[in-house]
Write an enzyme that holds these catalytic residues in place. Structure first.
Site, short mmCIF file in Angstrom:
data_model
loop_
_atom_site.label_atom_id
_atom_site.label_comp_id
_atom_site.label_asym_id
_atom_site.label_seq_id
_atom_site.Cartn_x
_atom_site.Cartn_y
_atom_site.Cartn_z
N ASP A 1 -2.52 -0.40 -6.41
CA ASP A 1 -1.26 0.32 -6.56
C ASP A 1 -1.49 1.32 -7.69
O ASP A 1 -2.40 1.14 -8.50
CB ASP A 1 -0.16 -0.69 -6.92
N ASP B 1 1.28 3.47 -9.72
CA ASP B 1 2.24 3.44 -10.83
C ASP B 1 2.44 2.00 -11.31
O ASP B 1 2.87 1.14 -10.55
CB ASP B 1 3.56 4.03 -10.32
P1 B16 Z 1 7.71 9.22 -5.45
P2 B16 Z 1 3.62 2.86 -6.67
C1 B16 Z 1 6.03 3.98 -6.52
O1 B16 Z 1 4.67 4.08 -6.89
C2 B16 Z 1 6.88 3.72 -7.76
O2 B16 Z 1 6.59 2.42 -8.30
C3 B16 Z 1 8.34 3.77 -7.39
O3 B16 Z 1 9.14 3.57 -8.54
C4 B16 Z 1 8.65 5.13 -6.74
O4 B16 Z 1 10.01 5.17 -6.33
C5 B16 Z 1 7.73 5.31 -5.53
O5 B16 Z 1 6.38 5.25 -5.94
C6 B16 Z 1 7.96 6.65 -4.86
O6 B16 Z 1 7.55 7.66 -5.74
O7 B16 Z 1 9.15 9.57 -5.70
O8 B16 Z 1 6.77 9.86 -6.43
O9 B16 Z 1 7.31 9.46 -4.02
O10 B16 Z 1 4.00 1.82 -7.68
O11 B16 Z 1 3.76 2.39 -5.24
O12 B16 Z 1 2.30 3.52 -6.98
MG MG Z 2 3.60 0.03 -8.86
#
Ligand code: B16
Ligand code: MG
Length: 212
Positions: A9, A11
């Protein structure tokens, strides 16, 4: 090595953009007059942008928004978020994460990203990892977000590795569930640490080396 590939993953695992998500959502929530705090922000981990907006709108009294208005709000948040991402640099990649990734690579493991974010490539480029991973599966190539396993199945498919030979590293319970559904072992880090569905608990990123 026990696995042929590791799917990370992004974030909350490779780097930390959670605070930028928080700041961008907070500004939108304030504009809408909706209560929002770090605890609610934790519910947004691994969840898609539109689903995150729905969670924030749970506290919107009375008003019903059209689909178009919701898309506009999500875009507004994303523009603010992308502005904040400009502050990121290779210094936001910790030495521990970098050394662990480099070591895993020397062991012949395939390394992929499995992120819900549509900004994954932008973030990877900000921290200097744009050309590091063997495959990137992100919010742009999926129709269903975690806990649906699509993002990890795509990562395995891009790598040409069977799901059973992949380990997933996640900070979101939804991500651990997604891995479990398709028989991938998982390592839980950060917010997901202690989750009983995870195969391993990872007190820190380099703990991966004990299990891979
Ligand atoms: P975006 P991951 C996720 O990243 C985040 O944890 C989540 O908080 C966010 O809403 C989602 O990506 C979508 O992000 O708005 O940039 O498309 O943890 O799956 O790497
Ligand atoms: Mg994450």
């Amino acid at each position: 090595m026990k696995y042929k590939a590791i799917i990370f993953d992004l974030d909350g695992v490779i780097c930390h953009t959670d605070h930028y998500h928080y700041l961008a959502w907070k500004q939108l929530a304030d504009k809408l007059g909706v209560y929002f705090d770090e605890t609610i922000n934790n519910r947004l981990r691994g969840v898609s942008r539109m689903e995150s907006l729905e969670i924030i709108l749970e506290r919107l009294d009375g008003r019903v928004l059209t689909k178009e208005e919701k898309v506009e709000l999500a875009e507004e948040k994303n523009e603010r978020y992308k502005e904040l991402l400009k502050k990121m640099s290779p210094q936001d990649l910790s030495q521990e994460v970098k050394d662990t990734l480099d070591f895993l690579r020397t062991q012949g493991l395939k390394l992929a990203i499995g992120s819900s974010s549509k900004n994954a490539r932008l973030i990877l480029s900000q921290i200097g990892l744009e050309n590091f991973f063997d495959a990137i599966s992100d919010g742009n190539n999926i129709t269903m977000s975690k806990p649906h396993p699509e993002v990890f199945l795509k990562a395995a498919e891009y790598l040409g590795i069977e799901p059973k030979d992949c380990m997933v590293v996640e900070d979101a319970k939804a991500g651990i569930e997604a891995a479990t559904v398709v028989g991938m072992d998982s390592g839980a880090i950060g917010d997901a640490c202690g989750y009983q569905l995870a195969t391993y608990d990872l007190p820190k990123f380099s703990s991966i080396l004990c299990f891979a």
